[in-house]
Design an enzyme around this catalytic site. Structure first.
Site, PDB file in Angstrom:
ATOM      1  N   ASP A 191       0.846  -1.191   0.000  1.00 23.03           N
ATOM      2  CA  ASP A 191       0.000   0.000   0.000  1.00 23.03           C
ATOM      3  C   ASP A 191       0.883   1.243   0.000  1.00 23.03           C
ATOM      4  O   ASP A 191       1.683   1.442   0.910  1.00 23.03           O
ATOM      5  CB  ASP A 191      -0.868  -0.035   1.279  1.00 23.03           C
ATOM      6  CG  ASP A 191      -1.878   1.087   1.317  1.00 23.03           C
ATOM      7  OD1 ASP A 191      -2.132   1.713   0.280  1.00 23.03           O
ATOM      8  OD2 ASP A 191      -2.410   1.335   2.425  1.00 23.03           O
ATOM      9  N   GLU A 213      -2.682   0.221  -4.279  1.00 27.73           N
ATOM     10  CA  GLU A 213      -2.768  -0.898  -3.346  1.00 27.73           C
ATOM     11  C   GLU A 213      -2.878  -2.193  -4.127  1.00 27.73           C
ATOM     12  O   GLU A 213      -3.603  -2.257  -5.116  1.00 27.73           O
ATOM     13  CB  GLU A 213      -4.086  -0.751  -2.593  1.00 27.73           C
ATOM     14  CG  GLU A 213      -4.022  -0.705  -1.103  1.00 27.73           C
ATOM     15  CD  GLU A 213      -5.436  -0.620  -0.568  1.00 27.73           C
ATOM     16  OE1 GLU A 213      -5.934  -1.637  -0.103  1.00 27.73           O
ATOM     17  OE2 GLU A 213      -6.037   0.467  -0.640  1.00 27.73           O
TER      18      GLU A 213
HETATM   19 MG    MG Z   1      -2.471   3.928   0.246  1.00 27.50          MG
END
Ligand code: MG
Length: 349
Positions: free
Chosen positions: A11, A107
């Protein structure tokens, strides 16, 4: 027995904001929000960590963000640029394995049980991914490594920014024992409050709780949460490459209940998609919306236009129209998406 898969959740940290800071170092260290105008009905698309310290976060109306943080620096989003950086990042991930499942621009899940780098440990893979991403994009990412998606996703959020958290199979139980119910993916503040009212504070408390009673309180989410309480999440990582479409979607930390709010959010996503099409000089014929309810069931609704468009008004009004064909507002919503496909070059119109 826990599955011996090695799943990484990767992420990017405060993605849009980080890209803006990278390209304009004068913004470094400032409370920064990327998003729409506070005068209109603009919302925050991303906030720097300095802005988050004031309570500014994604999906907050920009006017309210500005009240929380009067010195907030607001930058208009440049989605074409974020898409380009995103493609760079996803490209790096795919040098490691084909089993890359992007969840949004910033992500993705990876199944690195087998990987091209021949690394035996998920932690080494995650470290290398983070290093290559920073080297190529000058933006940092956080990673979680675990035997399944649900745990990997929690792990990546554990030490943001620039974090790396590993939950090895023999530590899953210990990890679950310490996990509060609201850390569960799919549990917003409303559900968390219900669970707490039932005396369920920790994820593991769900295991022994009367299942019928749980189902009565939180509906079809009950079955899913009980599985998660045992650390059981068999969902595979499903590889898919960027299709020939433009799309924008958001998962909400808190389920959306209010139809007006859902409409506003969907319009924002439709406009983001249109903006990207316009920057890329593309137009598309089919408008699709995606709605994921609180219990994780997902529906899509599509409409095909007589000719391709990149007009934000046309795309967002069709998205609003399609929303009538869902149960949004009657059922809480955790994810919304707007997509346009059947793309052609502008010059072909
Ligand atoms: Mg993020």
């Amino acid at each position: 027995m826990y599955s011996m898969r090695k799943i990484v959740h990767l992420d990017m940290d405060a993605f849009y904001a980080s890209v803006e800071v990278r390209d304009n170092p004068a913004l470094r260290g400032l409370p920064l929000a990327v998003g729409g105008s506070p005068e209109g009905r603009g919302v925050v698309a991303a906030a720097s960590y300095e802005a988050r310290a004031f309570g500014v976060r994604s999906a907050l109306p920009m006017a309210r963000a500005l009240r929380l943080c009067p010195q907030l620096v607001i930058v208009r989003p440049d989605f074409a640029k974020y898409h380009a950086v995103s493609q760079q990042v996803m490209g790096i991930l795919r040098t490691c394995t084909d089993l890359v499942e992007p969840l949004s621009l910033d992500e993705a899940y990876l199944d690195v049980t087998e990987n091209r780098w021949g690394l035996a440990y998920g932690s080494l893979v995650a470290k290398e991914l983070k290093r290559r991403i920073y080297e190529e994009t000058r933006c940092t990412a956080s990673a979680g490594v675990a035997p399944n998606k649900f745990l990997a996703k929690i792990a990546s959020g554990w030490r943001k920014p620039d974090g790396l958290t590993v939950i090895s199979p023999d530590r899953v139980e210990e990890f679950l024992q310490a996990l509060p119910v609201d850390a569960l993916w799919g549990v917003g503040p409303v559900t968390a409050k219900k669970l707490r009212a039932l005396g369920l504070e920790r994820v593991v408390d769900i295991r022994d709780f009367d299942f019928d009673k749980l189902q009565k309180e939180i509906g079809s989410l009950a079955g899913w949460l009980r599985r998660l309480a045992y650390g059981d999440d068999p969902r595979p990582v499903v590889a898919h490459r960027a299709a020939k479409s433009a799309s924008s979607e958001t998962t909400y930390a808190e389920d959306l209940q209010d139809l007006d709010r859902i409409r506003t959010e969907l319009a924002r996503l439709a406009r983001e998609t249109a903006e990207w099409l316009e920057k890329k000089q593309l137009a598309g014929r089919t408008v699709t919306i995606k709605v994921r309810y609180a219990d994780f069931t997902t529906v899509t609704r599509s409409h095909t236009l007589s000719r391709p468009t990149c007009d934000a008004d046309v795309i967002s009004s069709w998205a609003a129209e399609l929303l009538h064909r869902t149960q949004a507002g009657r059922r809480p919503v955790r994810l919304l998406g707007a997509r346009v496909n059947g793309l052609v070059e502008h010059s072909a119109l």
